[in-house]
Design a protein around this motif. Structure first.
Motif, short mmCIF file in Angstrom:
data_model
loop_
_atom_site.label_atom_id
_atom_site.label_comp_id
_atom_site.label_asym_id
_atom_site.label_seq_id
_atom_site.Cartn_x
_atom_site.Cartn_y
_atom_site.Cartn_z
N TYR A 131 -10.49 10.32 -8.89
CA TYR A 131 -11.60 9.72 -8.14
C TYR A 131 -11.29 8.26 -7.80
CZ TYR A 131 -16.50 8.31 -7.25
OH TYR A 131 -17.66 7.84 -6.70
N LEU A 132 -10.78 7.50 -8.79
CA LEU A 132 -10.48 6.08 -8.58
C LEU A 132 -9.29 5.88 -7.65
CD1 LEU A 132 -11.07 4.83 -12.24
CD2 LEU A 132 -12.51 4.33 -10.27
N ASP A 133 -8.35 6.86 -7.67
CA ASP A 133 -7.19 6.78 -6.77
C ASP A 133 -7.54 7.23 -5.35
OD1 ASP A 133 -5.76 5.93 -8.88
OD2 ASP A 133 -4.64 7.80 -9.22
N ILE A 162 -19.99 13.81 -8.01
CA ILE A 162 -18.60 13.52 -8.43
C ILE A 162 -18.57 12.31 -9.36
CG2 ILE A 162 -16.30 12.82 -7.61
CD1 ILE A 162 -16.87 14.51 -5.07
N ASP A 163 -19.37 11.31 -9.04
CA ASP A 163 -19.44 10.09 -9.85
C ASP A 163 -19.90 10.42 -11.28
OD1 ASP A 163 -19.25 7.37 -10.29
OD2 ASP A 163 -21.37 7.04 -9.85
N GLN A 164 -20.98 11.25 -11.38
CA GLN A 164 -21.51 11.63 -12.70
C GLN A 164 -20.49 12.43 -13.51
OE1 GLN A 164 -25.42 13.21 -11.05
NE2 GLN A 164 -26.01 12.81 -13.15
N VAL A 165 -19.84 13.39 -12.84
CA VAL A 165 -18.88 14.26 -13.54
C VAL A 165 -17.64 13.46 -13.95
CG1 VAL A 165 -17.46 16.34 -13.38
CG2 VAL A 165 -19.74 16.31 -12.35
N ALA A 166 -17.16 12.61 -13.03
CA ALA A 166 -15.95 11.82 -13.30
C ALA A 166 -16.15 10.85 -14.47
CB ALA A 166 -15.54 11.05 -12.05
N SER A 167 -17.38 10.36 -14.63
CA SER A 167 -17.63 9.40 -15.72
C SER A 167 -17.51 10.06 -17.10
CB SER A 167 -19.00 8.74 -15.56
OG SER A 167 -20.01 9.71 -15.72
N SER A 168 -17.50 11.41 -17.13
CA SER A 168 -17.37 12.09 -18.43
C SER A 168 -16.03 12.82 -18.55
CB SER A 168 -18.51 13.09 -18.62
OG SER A 168 -18.36 14.18 -17.74
#
Length: 682
Positions: free
Chosen positions: A226-228, A212-218
């Motif tokens: 994700y941040l919320d 999720i972290d990798q996908v969200a960064s793009s």
């Protein structure tokens, strides 16, 4: 079929990584075939040529179409052996996405690097299938890291393994957080789904967070959720992964063991979910040739626009003649209609259109933008030709193929076989652009040239078995090149009385070297309306023929620029014959003033051997004038990267096996031409 529901994919990898086995499983699970064929038994559907079955390797790219969940998937299974690189090159040119099959034990192998670079060149989005997860030494995370380090790409694990090597049981799907196992009793057809075992939950959660972290960064939208701290649905995650894959932000990874029917259905799902449809990729660009000046135009993938397609492969069929594999970029073409071969500026009739399944076919009424089909009836078409309509004469980019580096002489068993042999060579060279033939002007021998010993062996075997040509083959020879190393200018005149008529011509020409690998170029800087066009054509023909026939040794020239800077023309005595002859004379004269050199092919050599034999393998290479360029360590042994002159590599296989107790192997591909030390006789 809606374009959104179509996928044009290629399966690419190093030799023996399991491309054809994976393709067989895809065809089986999509109900295209009802029995799995094994390569080892010579039964693989896609390896339909007799030689492919005997040798257990893929030689020519085979095309097939299958269906999965209402989606049409056009698949091209490409060869892994370096001698057949051209097959991979022309397939990638017309594909929208690719599946890179990587061996979980060996990770990135030399030919994987070659095909990956080719895919980068054509900007092809890809996903990876980590195969052979059940083999001893399999390491999913290590091999994924290998891909990341070698290619500088971001790898995205969509699954993690449940056990590795002989303990491999199945996978954990990180999107749906489920364990998947395949039932061995029904050839993996049934997928057993279960909740994640507690002992594996911590690992699964860690890797899902990472995903999720990798996908969200793009993806900004996903990053906000994700941040919320909001819940991200599987649908949202899939849409973001699809976007990132198509933009080549990251490469998704799935895994399994194709041989043991594990992991293939999620791979097919991943092809549909994450690889592009024909409208997802940028529009193809081409050169419009009907305008006053040639102009680059975009060709959007649209059925309602004028027809335009690219012939990317030609295959000879004994009954139907030339089968032209065409990727349609725009519009549609119906069976029985005429098309314009834009390169040849000639009209031809498409007698039939076929949908291929390896060596079998079914007829189609028409083929539309985005699709791949076979045209029967085009007699003039060659690989790289654009076909379409007179209202939209656009040349799509022509594939560029590597130069042949090895030659053998060929003699017919009897004079009656000679014509048959020439006809067969014409067919084979039309099929394969990296295969050429010519007659040696001094010895009268017929010389055939190709990419390697295996390449020529396959072609000669085809001549004997498929075409019934009885011929003798000479010892392999290196295909050298000639080139100028400095610039020079000269003026040459020609005057001869033939049949009582005077023939005159005058040409001023400049030659200079081009950078390594740039190839030859010809240009004419003088244009006079009083000089007929056929005179300019004769001058160009003369110089182009001379570039092909060489300077001093009869080998083709390379990396040489020829510029005509002056033409002396007399209306009474000028003839096309005189100008062609004058061009040949001027070429010989000016090139000999420009310090010509003989060039020899240098090969990239990758030797795979156990650690204890690295010293012996390196020694074998340096004895042949090779240079060691580097070394990689893998679980299965070391890979030595080297470069060596082609002339010194004959018989290397036997010596290497003797020195390493038969445990080392090597692959070789053309790197570049370099000045031959000591000239021709060394």
């Amino acid at each position: 079929m809606l374009l959104e529901k179509m996928r044009n994919i290629g399966i690419m990898a190093h030799i023996d990584a399991g491309k054809t086995t994976t393709t067989e499983r895809i065809l089986y699970y999509t109900k295209k075939i009802h029995k799995i064929g094994e390569i080892d038994d010579g039964q693989a559907t896609m390896d339909w040529m007799a030689q492919e079955q005997e040798r257990g390797i893929t030689i020519c790219s085979a095309a097939t179409t299958t269906y999965w969940k209402d989606y049409q998937i056009n698949i091209i299974d490409t060869p892994g052996h370096v001698d057949f690189t051209a097959e991979v090159e022309r397939s990638l040119r017309v594909l929208d996405g690719a599946v890179a099959v990587i061996c979980a034990v060996d990770g990135v192998q030399p030919q994987t690097e070659t095909v990956w670079k080719q895919a980068d060149e054509f900007k092809v989005p890809r996903l990876c299938f980590m195969n052979k997860m059940d083999r001893i030494g399999a390491d999913f995370f290590g091999s994924m890291k290998d891909v990341q380090e070698k290619f500088g790409v971001e790898c995205l694990a969509l699954q993690i393994p449940i056990g590795e090597g002989q303990a491999f049981e199945g996978v954990i799907d990180l999107l749906r957080m489920k364990e998947l196992r395949w039932n061995a009793d029904d050839e993996g057809e049934t997928i057993v789904e279960s909740d994640i075992d507690e002992s594996r939950m911590a690992d699964a959660v860690t890797w899902r967070e990472k995903l999720i972290d990798q996908v969200a960064s793009s993806d900004d939208e996903l990053a906000e959720l994700y941040l919320d701290g909001q819940e991200i649905s599987v649908g949202q995650l899939k849409a973001a992964i699809r976007k990132g894959s198509i933009n080549r932000t990251f490469v998704p990874f799935v895994m399994g063991s194709a041989r043991h029917n594990q992991g293939v259905q999620p791979l097919i799902d991943a092809v549909i979910d994450y690889l592009p449809c024909p409208t997802d990729i940028p529009a193809a660009s081409g050169i419009h040739i009907k305008k006053d000046k040639e102009e680059t135009v975009e060709v959007p993938c649209d059925v309602s626009k004028p027809a335009l397609g690219l012939v990317f492969k030609i295959q000879y069929d004994r009954e139907m003649g030339s089968l032209c594999y065409v990727r349609m970029y725009s519009g549609k073409i119906s069976a029985g209609t005429q098309v314009l071969n834009i390169n040849k500026k000639k009209r031809e009739r498409v007698n039939r259109i076929l949908r291929m399944h390896a060596d079998k076919s079914e007829p189609l009424n028409e083929v539309c933008a985005g699709d791949i089909a076979v045209f029967v009836g085009l007699k003039l078409a060659q690989t790289g030709d654009s076909v379409g309509s007179e209202g939209f004469p656009v040349l799509l980019e022509k594939p560029v193929f590597p130069q042949p580096v090895i030659s053998v002489s060929l003699e017919p068993e009897s004079m009656s076989e000679r014509d048959k042999m020439n006809d067969t060579l014409q067919i084979l060279s039309k099929e394969d652009p990296t295969f050429t033939y010519h007659e040696d002007s001094e010895t009268g021998q017929l010389i055939i040239s190709g990419m390697g010993e295996l390449h020529l062996d396959v072609l000669v075997t085809r001549m004997k078995d498929d075409f019934g040509v009885q011929c003798r083959v000479g010892a392999p020879q290196v295909t050298y090149r000639e080139a100028v190393t400095s610039s020079a200018d000269c003026t040459e005149s020609f005057s001869k009385v033939l049949g009582g008529k005077e023939n005159t011509a005058g040409i001023t020409v400049h030659v200079e070297p081009r950078e390594q690998g740039a190839g030859n170029s010809y240009s004419c800087t003088v244009r006079d309306n009083n000089i007929p066009e056929e005179i300019y054509e004769a001058v160009e023909n003369g110089f182009r023929s001379s570039l092909d026939s060489g300077i001093n040794y009869g080998y083709p020239c390379t990396d040489t620029a020829v510029t005509v800077t002056g033409i002396t023309y007399s209306e009474e005595t000028a003839t096309t014959f005189a100008f062609e002859a004058c061009a040949a004379q001027a070429f010989d004269k000016v090139c000999n003033m420009a310090s010509p050199q003989l060039l020899e092919p240098v090969m990239n050599v990758d030797i795979t051997c156990p650690k204890e034999f690295v010293g012996e393998a390196m020694s074998q290479m340096t004895q042949r004038g090779g240079m060691i360029m580097g070394q990689d360590s893998k679980a299965s042994g070391d890979i030595i990267h080297a470069q060596a002159p082609m002339a010194k590599m004959f018989g290397f296989s036997t010596n290497l096996r003797s020195a390493t107790q038969g445990r080392a192997g090597f692959s070789m591909e053309f790197s570049h031409f370099q000045v031959k030390a000591g000239g021709f006789n060394s």
